[in-house]
Design a protein around this motif. Structure first.
Motif, PDB file in Angstrom:
ATOM      1  N   ARG A 172       0.818  -1.328  -0.046  1.00 18.16           N
ATOM      2  CA  ARG A 172       0.132   0.034  -0.049  1.00 18.16           C
ATOM      3  C   ARG A 172       0.912   1.121  -0.001  1.00 18.16           C
ATOM      4  O   ARG A 172       0.572   2.128  -0.598  1.00 18.16           O
ATOM      5  CB  ARG A 172      -0.991  -0.057   1.136  1.00 18.16           C
ATOM      6  CG  ARG A 172      -1.914   1.251   1.453  1.00 18.16           C
ATOM      7  CD  ARG A 172      -2.694   1.049   2.646  1.00 18.16           C
ATOM      8  NE  ARG A 172      -3.468   2.140   2.661  1.00 18.16           N
ATOM      9  CZ  ARG A 172      -4.153   2.540   3.740  1.00 18.16           C
ATOM     10  NH1 ARG A 172      -4.327   1.804   4.917  1.00 18.16           N
ATOM     11  NH2 ARG A 172      -5.197   3.678   3.595  1.00 18.16           N
ATOM     12  N   THR A 173       1.974   1.137   0.786  1.00 21.79           N
ATOM     13  CA  THR A 173       2.890   2.198   0.723  1.00 21.79           C
ATOM     14  C   THR A 173       3.401   2.675  -0.540  1.00 21.79           C
ATOM     15  O   THR A 173       3.567   3.904  -1.029  1.00 21.79           O
ATOM     16  CB  THR A 173       4.164   2.129   1.810  1.00 21.79           C
ATOM     17  OG1 THR A 173       3.255   1.878   2.929  1.00 21.79           O
ATOM     18  CG2 THR A 173       4.981   3.266   1.701  1.00 21.79           C
ATOM     19  N   ARG A 174       3.789   1.715  -1.334  1.00 22.65           N
ATOM     20  CA  ARG A 174       4.520   1.938  -2.587  1.00 22.65           C
ATOM     21  C   ARG A 174       3.373   2.259  -3.535  1.00 22.65           C
ATOM     22  O   ARG A 174       3.614   2.980  -4.715  1.00 22.65           O
ATOM     23  CB  ARG A 174       4.716   0.403  -3.273  1.00 22.65           C
ATOM     24  CG  ARG A 174       6.202  -0.418  -2.741  1.00 22.65           C
ATOM     25  CD  ARG A 174       6.661  -1.402  -3.253  1.00 22.65           C
ATOM     26  NE  ARG A 174       5.842  -2.415  -3.387  1.00 22.65           N
ATOM     27  CZ  ARG A 174       5.818  -3.455  -2.530  1.00 22.65           C
ATOM     28  NH1 ARG A 174       6.566  -3.390  -1.315  1.00 22.65           N
ATOM     29  NH2 ARG A 174       4.960  -4.442  -2.640  1.00 22.65           N
ATOM     30  N   ALA A 183      -5.319   4.758  -1.119  1.00 28.94           N
ATOM     31  CA  ALA A 183      -4.295   5.842  -0.926  1.00 28.94           C
ATOM     32  C   ALA A 183      -4.808   7.022  -0.240  1.00 28.94           C
ATOM     33  O   ALA A 183      -4.126   7.931   0.190  1.00 28.94           O
ATOM     34  CB  ALA A 183      -3.938   6.567  -2.403  1.00 28.94           C
ATOM     35  N   TYR A 239       0.789   4.082  -2.623  1.00 31.55           N
ATOM     36  CA  TYR A 239       0.655   5.647  -2.386  1.00 31.55           C
ATOM     37  C   TYR A 239       1.659   6.352  -2.955  1.00 31.55           C
ATOM     38  O   TYR A 239       1.480   7.609  -3.635  1.00 31.55           O
ATOM     39  CB  TYR A 239       0.606   5.762  -0.872  1.00 31.55           C
ATOM     40  CG  TYR A 239       0.448   7.262  -0.506  1.00 31.55           C
ATOM     41  CD1 TYR A 239      -0.642   7.772  -0.274  1.00 31.55           C
ATOM     42  CD2 TYR A 239       1.726   7.947   0.164  1.00 31.55           C
ATOM     43  CE1 TYR A 239      -0.780   9.303  -0.081  1.00 31.55           C
ATOM     44  CE2 TYR A 239       1.752   9.284   0.761  1.00 31.55           C
ATOM     45  CZ  TYR A 239       0.361   9.933   0.401  1.00 31.55           C
ATOM     46  OH  TYR A 239       0.285  11.119   0.853  1.00 31.55           O
ATOM     47  N   LEU A 240       2.878   5.930  -2.974  1.00 32.43           N
ATOM     48  CA  LEU A 240       4.142   6.901  -3.496  1.00 32.43           C
ATOM     49  C   LEU A 240       4.200   7.171  -5.061  1.00 32.43           C
ATOM     50  O   LEU A 240       4.342   8.074  -5.492  1.00 32.43           O
ATOM     51  CB  LEU A 240       5.524   6.028  -3.034  1.00 32.43           C
ATOM     52  CG  LEU A 240       5.823   6.255  -1.505  1.00 32.43           C
ATOM     53  CD1 LEU A 240       7.154   5.523  -1.250  1.00 32.43           C
ATOM     54  CD2 LEU A 240       5.870   7.707  -0.980  1.00 32.43           C
ATOM     55  N   SER A 241       3.364   5.975  -5.686  1.00 29.76           N
ATOM     56  CA  SER A 241       3.436   5.754  -7.150  1.00 29.76           C
ATOM     57  C   SER A 241       2.200   6.964  -7.471  1.00 29.76           C
ATOM     58  O   SER A 241       2.176   7.491  -8.442  1.00 29.76           O
ATOM     59  CB  SER A 241       2.767   4.457  -7.738  1.00 29.76           C
ATOM     60  OG  SER A 241       1.614   4.006  -7.090  1.00 29.76           O
ATOM     61  N   LEU A 289       1.530   9.574  -5.617  1.00 23.89           N
ATOM     62  CA  LEU A 289       2.191  10.810  -5.550  1.00 23.89           C
ATOM     63  C   LEU A 289       2.890  11.341  -6.870  1.00 23.89           C
ATOM     64  O   LEU A 289       2.757  12.672  -7.041  1.00 23.89           O
ATOM     65  CB  LEU A 289       3.277  11.068  -4.289  1.00 23.89           C
ATOM     66  CG  LEU A 289       2.574  10.867  -3.093  1.00 23.89           C
ATOM     67  CD1 LEU A 289       3.766  11.083  -1.868  1.00 23.89           C
ATOM     68  CD2 LEU A 289       1.459  11.967  -2.809  1.00 23.89           C
ATOM     69  N   GLN A 290       3.783  10.645  -7.443  1.00 24.61           N
ATOM     70  CA  GLN A 290       4.648  10.681  -8.790  1.00 24.61           C
ATOM     71  C   GLN A 290       3.301  11.023  -9.864  1.00 24.61           C
ATOM     72  O   GLN A 290       3.692  12.104 -10.472  1.00 24.61           O
ATOM     73  CB  GLN A 290       5.089   9.542  -9.061  1.00 24.61           C
ATOM     74  CG  GLN A 290       6.364   8.990  -8.114  1.00 24.61           C
ATOM     75  CD  GLN A 290       7.136   8.166  -8.830  1.00 24.61           C
ATOM     76  OE1 GLN A 290       6.662   6.853  -9.222  1.00 24.61           O
ATOM     77  NE2 GLN A 290       8.536   8.277  -8.557  1.00 24.61           N
ATOM     78  N   LYS A 340      -5.709  15.318  -5.088  1.00 24.87           N
ATOM     79  CA  LYS A 340      -4.540  15.304  -4.236  1.00 24.87           C
ATOM     80  C   LYS A 340      -4.710  14.918  -3.003  1.00 24.87           C
ATOM     81  O   LYS A 340      -5.877  15.188  -2.263  1.00 24.87           O
ATOM     82  CB  LYS A 340      -3.600  16.263  -4.632  1.00 24.87           C
ATOM     83  CG  LYS A 340      -3.069  16.739  -6.140  1.00 24.87           C
ATOM     84  CD  LYS A 340      -1.957  17.880  -6.271  1.00 24.87           C
ATOM     85  CE  LYS A 340      -1.714  18.184  -7.546  1.00 24.87           C
ATOM     86  NZ  LYS A 340      -1.010  19.289  -7.757  1.00 24.87           N
ATOM     87  N   GLU A 386       2.481  14.679  -9.610  1.00 25.99           N
ATOM     88  CA  GLU A 386       3.340  15.618  -9.956  1.00 25.99           C
ATOM     89  C   GLU A 386       3.266  16.005 -11.417  1.00 25.99           C
ATOM     90  O   GLU A 386       3.341  17.052 -12.040  1.00 25.99           O
ATOM     91  CB  GLU A 386       4.841  15.032  -9.852  1.00 25.99           C
ATOM     92  CG  GLU A 386       5.268  14.877  -8.782  1.00 25.99           C
ATOM     93  CD  GLU A 386       6.822  14.211  -8.574  1.00 25.99           C
ATOM     94  OE1 GLU A 386       7.310  13.885  -9.617  1.00 25.99           O
ATOM     95  OE2 GLU A 386       7.033  13.900  -7.573  1.00 25.99           O
TER      96      GLU A 386
END
Length: 479
Positions: free
Chosen positions: A367-369, A425, A371-373, A375-376, A450, A379
């Motif tokens: 889940r963390t991975r 997310a 969420y970080l994806s 965020l990308q 976001k 951008e």
């Protein structure tokens, strides 16, 4: 002014009419009860109704307050029915379960308490599936809620009763809750707006767990974005009983939603490059809504998740079973209760028994991975867009769709996979009416904002509404 005229008001217009004494709280209550008496026997959206004379007396009390120059808030005298998963003092909270048929809540839940403090009068509850599981509102206590546009079809869920009550003008605004699309899916299927707020935006209390169980959230629904935002301003705000709740001032949601959407970057997720099976016509209706956004000056480009969707689904299954199983467990202390719990809930519970802490932590890392994806992705884009459902409203007699576009569904909720990305997310997401298929049924488009970007998301949804007033104004048959 006729009863029908009163029920057509938006929530904010109704509030202004009450406070300027164009209509009395008694007239509003009488009009609401008449609308419910006319339409609810078929749709079955509102359940556990309060006796009309008691409601009219409460309305009279609200009128007396206004005569003295006193107002409780923007919802002063406004009829409300709370989803039957949340507590309202003195009303049944059945959870749609025969085991809870006679439970009467001793006090308000936090959300209901905030709405009551703003002046709402509770007229009953809105129907929900058993334990809120499955995006199809039916249960053994009250039966099914029928789609506002076609009574032979599902209303969606789990906030199906709320969505239908809104669409049929039985309520001016409504609450709901969302774990796996339960605010968004029924909104899309009934041509209203439903918003899943950011994780922590609307604290839930009482709650069995306040630290790990953060996938579900309460939130607002309405026929207009301004109403959704105004209700969110009442529901939101930190509370000591919810230590992870967001501390931002909720009054911002009562402000102006006006914005110039030109230049907003929309990332279109579609069917995830063919991964998500979808009924014919859903992508086309969704893309028509995207064309409207383009016409408003937004740029729309294809977006791709930065992680294989099947990995996200497998991590989601672990989290869902870890959180849903313990909700069912107390009802199974008495093993005889198994006969009175729907098989889908039993499956969730039984699957959870074999989960280990190591599996949950591995799923949390996934889940963390994810969420970080996300965020990308943000951008590059301001907002992501995806259909709110993979199927059109299906026959009300079905439990859940077994196949989509020829592909078998391997769980009772796989057909709702499209909604998990905002939830997983912790992102805000709002379903906006996208249009109607050749079958005459409505579909929604989910806009995903976001992290903690609820306000910006609401402003874009409002701009979309203003650009599509003729579409938004369409009413179900008989309304």
């Amino acid at each position: 002014m006729s009863s029908q005229d009163i029920t057509q008001y938006s929530a904010l217009d109704l509030s202004r009419a009450v406070h300027t004494k164009q209509v009395s709280c008694r007239e509003v209550m009488r009009a609401t009860l008449d609308q419910i008496d006319r339409l609810n026997p078929l749709s079955n959206a509102i359940v556990s109704r309060v006796e009309p004379d008691a409601l009219l007396r409460q309305a009279d009390d609200r009128d007396a307050q206004l005569a003295r120059g006193e107002s409780m808030g923007w919802m002063h005298g406004m009829p409300q029915a709370i989803k039957d998963l949340a507590n309202v003092q003195g009303l049944r909270t059945t959870l749609g379960s025969p085991l809870m048929r006679d439970f009467v809540a001793p006090e308000d839940g936090l959300m209901a308490a905030r709405m009551r403090a703003a002046g709402a009068i509770f007229i009953g509850k809105t129907n929900s599936p058993e334990f809120g599981l499955g995006s199809h509102t039916f249960n053994e206590v009250f039966g099914p809620t029928r789609n506002a546009w076609n009574p032979g079809k599902s209303a969606g869920g789990s906030s199906g009763g709320a969505a239908v009550a809104l669409a049929q003008r039985m309520l001016p605004v409504a609450d709901g809750s969302d774990f796996m699309g339960s605010l968004r899916n029924p909104a899309g299927w009934n041509h209203v707006f439903g918003m899943r707020p950011s994780q922590g935006r609307v604290p839930m209390s009482p709650a069995q767990d306040v630290f790990i169980a953060q996938l579900g959230t309460e939130g607002p629904m309405g026929r207009h974005v301004r109403d959704v935002a105004m209700l969110l301003s009442t529901q939101a705000g930190a509370h000591p009983s919810s230590p992870l709740s967001l501390g931002d001032d909720p009054s911002v949601f009562a402000g102006s939603l006006d914005m110039d959407p030109k230049g907003q970057r929309i990332g279109w997720l579609g069917n995830l490059q063919g991964y998500l099976p979808m009924d014919e016509g859903i992508l086309e209706v969704s893309e028509s809504a995207l064309n409207s956004l383009s016409g408003m000056g937004c740029t729309v480009d294809e977006a791709q998740l930065g992680m294989p969707p099947e990995q996200i689904w497998q991590a989601w299954l672990v989290w869902r079973q870890a959180l849903v199983g313990p909700r069912i467990a107390p009802f199974l202390i008495n093993s005889a209760n198994r006969a009175h719990i729907k098989p889908e809930a039993l499956w969730e519970h039984d699957q959870s028994l074999s989960l280990t802490g190591a599996q949950l932590m591995a799923a949390s890392a996934s889940r963390t991975r994810f969420y970080l994806s996300m965020l990308q992705l943000f951008e590059k884009f301001d907002v992501l867009a995806i259909p709110v459902a993979q199927v059109w409203p299906f026959d009300v007699s079905l439990r859940w769709p077994q196949r989509i576009a020829g592909q078998s569904m391997d769980t009772y909720h796989r057909w709702m996979e499209v909604v998990i990305y905002a939830t997983f997310a912790g992102l805000p997401s709002i379903s906006v009416p996208a249009g109607f298929g050749a079958n005459g049924l409505p579909m929604g488009l989910a806009l995903i904002g976001k992290p903690q970007g609820d306000w910006d998301l609401l402003k874009l949804a409002h701009a979309y509404e203003m650009a599509n007033l003729d579409l938004i104004a369409r009413r179900p048959p008989g309304v």
